[in-house]
Structure formats: C-alpha cells, structure tokens
Design an enzyme around this catalytic site. Structure first.
Site, PDB file in Angstrom:
ATOM      1  N   LYS A  15       0.844  -1.210   0.000  1.00 47.76           N
ATOM      2  CA  LYS A  15       0.000   0.000   0.000  1.00 47.76           C
ATOM      3  C   LYS A  15       0.878   1.258   0.000  1.00 47.76           C
ATOM      4  O   LYS A  15       0.661   2.177  -0.781  1.00 47.76           O
ATOM      5  CB  LYS A  15      -0.922   0.044   1.240  1.00 47.76           C
ATOM      6  CG  LYS A  15      -1.816  -1.171   1.394  1.00 47.76           C
ATOM      7  CD  LYS A  15      -2.724  -1.047   2.599  1.00 47.76           C
ATOM      8  CE  LYS A  15      -2.033  -1.075   3.954  1.00 47.76           C
ATOM      9  NZ  LYS A  15      -1.366  -2.354   4.286  1.00 47.76           N
ATOM     10  N   ARG A  51      11.943  -5.217   4.898  1.00 47.39           N
ATOM     11  CA  ARG A  51      11.627  -3.803   4.641  1.00 47.39           C
ATOM     12  C   ARG A  51      12.506  -2.830   5.439  1.00 47.39           C
ATOM     13  O   ARG A  51      12.832  -3.054   6.588  1.00 47.39           O
ATOM     14  CB  ARG A  51      10.165  -3.565   5.017  1.00 47.39           C
ATOM     15  CG  ARG A  51       9.798  -2.098   5.082  1.00 47.39           C
ATOM     16  CD  ARG A  51       8.356  -1.879   5.133  1.00 47.39           C
ATOM     17  NE  ARG A  51       7.717  -2.512   6.270  1.00 47.39           N
ATOM     18  CZ  ARG A  51       6.419  -2.496   6.442  1.00 47.39           C
ATOM     19  NH1 ARG A  51       5.643  -1.944   5.539  1.00 47.39           N
ATOM     20  NH2 ARG A  51       5.882  -3.052   7.493  1.00 47.39           N
ATOM     21  N   ARG A  96      -0.862  -8.370  13.556  1.00 46.93           N
ATOM     22  CA  ARG A  96      -1.379  -7.422  12.554  1.00 46.93           C
ATOM     23  C   ARG A  96      -2.175  -8.155  11.476  1.00 46.93           C
ATOM     24  O   ARG A  96      -3.203  -7.673  11.006  1.00 46.93           O
ATOM     25  CB  ARG A  96      -0.219  -6.640  11.923  1.00 46.93           C
ATOM     26  CG  ARG A  96       0.304  -5.526  12.830  1.00 46.93           C
ATOM     27  CD  ARG A  96       1.704  -5.078  12.474  1.00 46.93           C
ATOM     28  NE  ARG A  96       1.847  -4.553  11.141  1.00 46.93           N
ATOM     29  CZ  ARG A  96       3.027  -4.457  10.497  1.00 46.93           C
ATOM     30  NH1 ARG A  96       4.139  -4.842  11.100  1.00 46.93           N
ATOM     31  NH2 ARG A  96       3.077  -3.964   9.290  1.00 46.93           N
ATOM     32  N   ARG A 141      -9.855   1.066   8.142  1.00 47.93           N
ATOM     33  CA  ARG A 141      -9.560  -0.354   8.360  1.00 47.93           C
ATOM     34  C   ARG A 141     -10.488  -0.994   9.372  1.00 47.93           C
ATOM     35  O   ARG A 141     -10.151  -2.024   9.967  1.00 47.93           O
ATOM     36  CB  ARG A 141      -8.088  -0.623   8.633  1.00 47.93           C
ATOM     37  CG  ARG A 141      -7.459   0.123   9.690  1.00 47.93           C
ATOM     38  CD  ARG A 141      -6.032   0.432   9.369  1.00 47.93           C
ATOM     39  NE  ARG A 141      -5.049  -0.601   9.548  1.00 47.93           N
ATOM     40  CZ  ARG A 141      -3.804  -0.475   9.074  1.00 47.93           C
ATOM     41  NH1 ARG A 141      -3.444   0.582   8.377  1.00 47.93           N
ATOM     42  NH2 ARG A 141      -2.929  -1.397   9.293  1.00 47.93           N
ATOM     43  N   ARG A 155      10.953  -0.623  11.136  1.00 50.46           N
ATOM     44  CA  ARG A 155       9.833  -0.325  12.031  1.00 50.46           C
ATOM     45  C   ARG A 155       9.782  -1.217  13.257  1.00 50.46           C
ATOM     46  O   ARG A 155      10.054  -2.413  13.173  1.00 50.46           O
ATOM     47  CB  ARG A 155       8.519  -0.466  11.252  1.00 50.46           C
ATOM     48  CG  ARG A 155       8.162   0.818  10.540  1.00 50.46           C
ATOM     49  CD  ARG A 155       7.029   0.676   9.605  1.00 50.46           C
ATOM     50  NE  ARG A 155       5.898  -0.096  10.090  1.00 50.46           N
ATOM     51  CZ  ARG A 155       4.793  -0.266   9.396  1.00 50.46           C
ATOM     52  NH1 ARG A 155       4.680   0.295   8.201  1.00 50.46           N
ATOM     53  NH2 ARG A 155       3.800  -0.983   9.866  1.00 50.46           N
TER      54      ARG A 155
HETATM   55  P1  AP5 Z   1       4.819  -1.633   1.857  1.00 50.73           P
HETATM   56  O1  AP5 Z   1       4.495  -0.806   0.669  1.00 50.73           O
HETATM   57  O2  AP5 Z   1       5.546  -0.990   2.986  1.00 50.73           O
HETATM   58  O3  AP5 Z   1       3.500  -2.369   2.386  1.00 50.73           O
HETATM   59  P2  AP5 Z   1       2.225  -1.813   3.166  1.00 50.73           P
HETATM   60  O4  AP5 Z   1       1.038  -2.478   2.583  1.00 50.73           O
HETATM   61  O5  AP5 Z   1       2.253  -0.314   3.177  1.00 50.73           O
HETATM   62  O6  AP5 Z   1       2.520  -2.438   4.580  1.00 50.73           O
HETATM   63  P3  AP5 Z   1       2.446  -1.850   6.044  1.00 50.73           P
HETATM   64  O7  AP5 Z   1       3.178  -2.868   6.896  1.00 50.73           O
HETATM   65  O8  AP5 Z   1       2.935  -0.449   6.091  1.00 50.73           O
HETATM   66  O9  AP5 Z   1       0.945  -1.915   6.331  1.00 50.73           O
HETATM   67  P4  AP5 Z   1       0.259  -1.903   7.673  1.00 50.73           P
HETATM   68  O10 AP5 Z   1      -1.132  -1.739   7.229  1.00 50.73           O
HETATM   69  O11 AP5 Z   1       0.539  -3.070   8.540  1.00 50.73           O
HETATM   70  O12 AP5 Z   1       0.960  -0.680   8.456  1.00 50.73           O
HETATM   71  P5  AP5 Z   1       0.495   0.811   8.762  1.00 50.73           P
HETATM   72  O13 AP5 Z   1       1.713   1.637   8.810  1.00 50.73           O
HETATM   73  O14 AP5 Z   1      -0.612   1.223   7.888  1.00 50.73           O
HETATM   74  O15 AP5 Z   1       5.633  -2.907   1.341  1.00 50.73           O
HETATM   75  C1  AP5 Z   1       6.247  -3.816   2.231  1.00 50.73           C
HETATM   76  C2  AP5 Z   1       7.657  -4.192   1.717  1.00 50.73           C
HETATM   77  O16 AP5 Z   1       7.523  -4.959   0.523  1.00 50.73           O
HETATM   78  C3  AP5 Z   1       8.524  -2.966   1.339  1.00 50.73           C
HETATM   79  O17 AP5 Z   1       9.852  -3.236   1.700  1.00 50.73           O
HETATM   80  C4  AP5 Z   1       8.396  -2.857  -0.180  1.00 50.73           C
HETATM   81  O18 AP5 Z   1       9.585  -2.308  -0.760  1.00 50.73           O
HETATM   82  C5  AP5 Z   1       8.162  -4.310  -0.579  1.00 50.73           C
HETATM   83  N1  AP5 Z   1       7.229  -4.415  -1.713  1.00 50.73           N
HETATM   84  C6  AP5 Z   1       6.101  -3.691  -1.931  1.00 50.73           C
HETATM   85  N2  AP5 Z   1       5.479  -4.105  -3.065  1.00 50.73           N
HETATM   86  C7  AP5 Z   1       6.239  -5.126  -3.551  1.00 50.73           C
HETATM   87  C8  AP5 Z   1       6.126  -5.969  -4.710  1.00 50.73           C
HETATM   88  N3  AP5 Z   1       5.111  -5.844  -5.578  1.00 50.73           N
HETATM   89  N4  AP5 Z   1       7.070  -6.915  -4.891  1.00 50.73           N
HETATM   90  C9  AP5 Z   1       8.120  -7.051  -4.015  1.00 50.73           C
HETATM   91  N5  AP5 Z   1       8.287  -6.265  -2.921  1.00 50.73           N
HETATM   92  C10 AP5 Z   1       7.349  -5.324  -2.694  1.00 50.73           C
HETATM   93  O19 AP5 Z   1      -0.098   0.655  10.244  1.00 50.73           O
HETATM   94  C11 AP5 Z   1       0.719   0.360  11.347  1.00 50.73           C
HETATM   95  C12 AP5 Z   1      -0.130   0.307  12.614  1.00 50.73           C
HETATM   96  O20 AP5 Z   1      -0.729   1.611  12.865  1.00 50.73           O
HETATM   97  C13 AP5 Z   1      -1.326  -0.653  12.581  1.00 50.73           C
HETATM   98  O21 AP5 Z   1      -0.926  -1.962  12.949  1.00 50.73           O
HETATM   99  C14 AP5 Z   1      -2.270  -0.009  13.604  1.00 50.73           C
HETATM  100  O22 AP5 Z   1      -1.870  -0.307  14.929  1.00 50.73           O
HETATM  101  C15 AP5 Z   1      -2.051   1.484  13.376  1.00 50.73           C
HETATM  102  N6  AP5 Z   1      -2.994   2.040  12.378  1.00 50.73           N
HETATM  103  C16 AP5 Z   1      -2.677   2.529  11.135  1.00 50.73           C
HETATM  104  N7  AP5 Z   1      -3.791   2.949  10.498  1.00 50.73           N
HETATM  105  C17 AP5 Z   1      -4.825   2.740  11.355  1.00 50.73           C
HETATM  106  C18 AP5 Z   1      -6.228   2.941  11.249  1.00 50.73           C
HETATM  107  N8  AP5 Z   1      -6.785   3.435  10.129  1.00 50.73           N
HETATM  108  N9  AP5 Z   1      -6.980   2.600  12.321  1.00 50.73           N
HETATM  109  C19 AP5 Z   1      -6.443   2.107  13.459  1.00 50.73           C
HETATM  110  N10 AP5 Z   1      -5.119   1.858  13.602  1.00 50.73           N
HETATM  111  C20 AP5 Z   1      -4.318   2.171  12.567  1.00 50.73           C
END
Ligand code: AP5
Ligand code: ZN
Length: 217
Positions: free
Chosen positions: A13, A127, A172, A88, A161
C-alpha cells in the site's frame, strides 16, 4: 481523485501510494505514518498509540477519524488524496462515508492489493525506509539505486519499524482478517472496489493500478 488503498500488512500500500501521489500530484495520507510521527514526538496520542501498535491492534476509531478529518482539510489535498491504511474497520468506513457526504466529496475507487500470506511475511521482514523522507525499500526487491543512498532525497540514514517483528506481524495479520477484510464486501456492494494482484513486481503492480485508474478517470 480520491482513492482508498486496502490490503494486509506488507501488501505494498505504502509503496504504490508513494508512486501514485507523485504521478497524479495528489496527497498520500498514511495513517500508519501519522501515528508513527505522534509516537516519535511522544505526544499524548503517540503514547496511547504506541502500545496498541506494538500489539498489532487498531487504535480507536474516533481518534483516527478525527485525524483524517483534519488532514483532508490541508491545502495539499485540494487536488485529491490517497488514503493509505484508512479505513480499516467498518466504523471507520462509515465515518468516511459521512465525512465525504457532508463535504460533497466522492470516493473514486477503493484499490484492494491481494497478496498471499507467505509473501507478506517475506516482504515485511526485508523492509526498511529512508529516515529522512520515508521512501520505502526492501533488501531483496527494492534496494536504493546507489548503495545506501536514498533515491528520493539522497539521505544515507535508514530505519526499520518497531512493529515489524514476527510476533507483532502475526497479530497485525489477524487484526486485518477480523477487522479490515469485512471492508471488501462493504465496498464491493458500493461498486467501487478494484482488486489488484499484488503478487507481481512493484512496477507491474503500478502498471495494473494505472490501467484501473485510466478506466475510472
Ligand atoms: P509496503 O508498501 O511498505 O507495504 P504496506 O502495505 O504499506 O505495509 P504496512 O506494513 O505499512 O501496512 P500496515 O497496514 O501493517 O501498516 P500501517 O503503517 O498502515 O511494502 C512492504 C515491503 O515490501 C517494502 O519493503 C516494499 O519495498 C516491498 N514491496 C512492496 N510491493 C512489492 C512488490 N510488488 N514486490 C516485491 N516487494 C514489494 O499501520 C501500522 C499500525 O498503525 C497498525 O498496525 C495499527 O496499529 C495502526 N494504524 C494505522 N492505520 C490505522 C487505522 N486506520 N486505524 C487504526 N489503527 C491504525
Ligand atoms: Zn529519502
């Protein structure tokens, strides 16, 4: 253009949102990044969020909804925005509908990145990101073009992270299954859901997303 990115942790994402934000000159709004900034600043929100994020759970809906409400008023959102990691939960999705309706805004598309669970674990474990601009990298799939120098800003400092350890990643994933996956049928019923095969390479996924967005523009 107003878009939502849905997908499990590690689906890509953030990676794809960064690209779209540049290409379409719209704002990338990552609730995860906003919360991590609060944690770093040791604000009240940050202190509350840290424990929840370390457990792989969701911070309360009212807190995140009010953050989004304020964020979409900022000038850089005038041309549109991508919500990366929001909504989410069903409560957040309903709050977003209300927010959009009250401001005469319309959601153009919800992009759902589909990736198998074994691949998610591999992606998260490799990552890292630029400490200065947040650009995302991977030790196997997306190294900076020049070794240890960020492609976007030239910084040489990189970070991993706190919630990317095995135990938190499993939590998660479970949170995603229970609380976020129900948004797929929710948006399917509204006819704005586009499934994207996130198993392809970063560039191929980008191309597929571009194809979808061309259809709806
Ligand atoms: P990356 O692009 O970083 O993946 P992502 O989907 O963004 O993964 P996240 O881990 O950031 O998602 P998340 O939803 O768990 O975390 P968030 O920060 O939102 O890609 C991952 C890796 O793969 C990278 O190294 C990239 O280079 C590689 N890659 C990407 N695409 C690829 C491909 N096609 N092929 C090969 N490699 C690839 O949330 C963190 C925490 O915050 C949550 O757990 C929660 O506690 C809180 N939070 C956030 N939003 C909310 C909300 N709306 N409500 C409540 N709590 C929330
Ligand atoms: Zn950088």
């Amino acid at each position: 253009m107003k878009l939502v990115f849905l997908g499990p942790p590690g689906a890509g994402k953030g990676t794809q949102s960064q690209h779209l934000a540049k290409e379409y000159k719209i704002a990338q709004i990552s609730t995860g990044d906003m919360l991590r900034a609060e944690v770093k600043a040791e604000s009240d929100i940050g202190k509350l969020a840290k424990k929840i994020m370390d457990n792989g759970e969701l911070v309360p809906d009212d807190l995140i909804v009010s953050m989004i409400q304020k964020r979409i008023q900022v000038d850089d959102c005038k041309n549109g925005f991508i919500l990366d990691g929001f909504p989410r939960s069903l409560g957040q999705a309903e709050a977003l509908d209300t927010m959009f309706a009250s401001q005469n805004m319309q959601l153009d598309a919800v992009l759902s990145l589909e990736v198998d669970e074994e691949v998610l674990a591999e992606r998260i474990s490799g990552r890292f990101s630029c400490a200065k601009c947040g650009a995302s990298y991977h030790k196997l799939f997306k190294q900076p073009k020049v070794d240890k120098v960020c492609d976007s800003c030239g910084s040489t400092e990189f970070v991993s992270r706190a919630d990317d350890n095995k135990e938190t990643v499993l939590a998660r994933l479970e949170t995603y299954r229970k609380q976020t996956a129900p948004l797929l049928p929710y948006y399917q019923k509204k006819n704005c859901l586009y499934a994207i095969n996130g198993m392809k390479s970063v560039d191929e996924v980008t191309k597929d997303i571009d194809q979808v967005l061309k259809q709806i523009k």
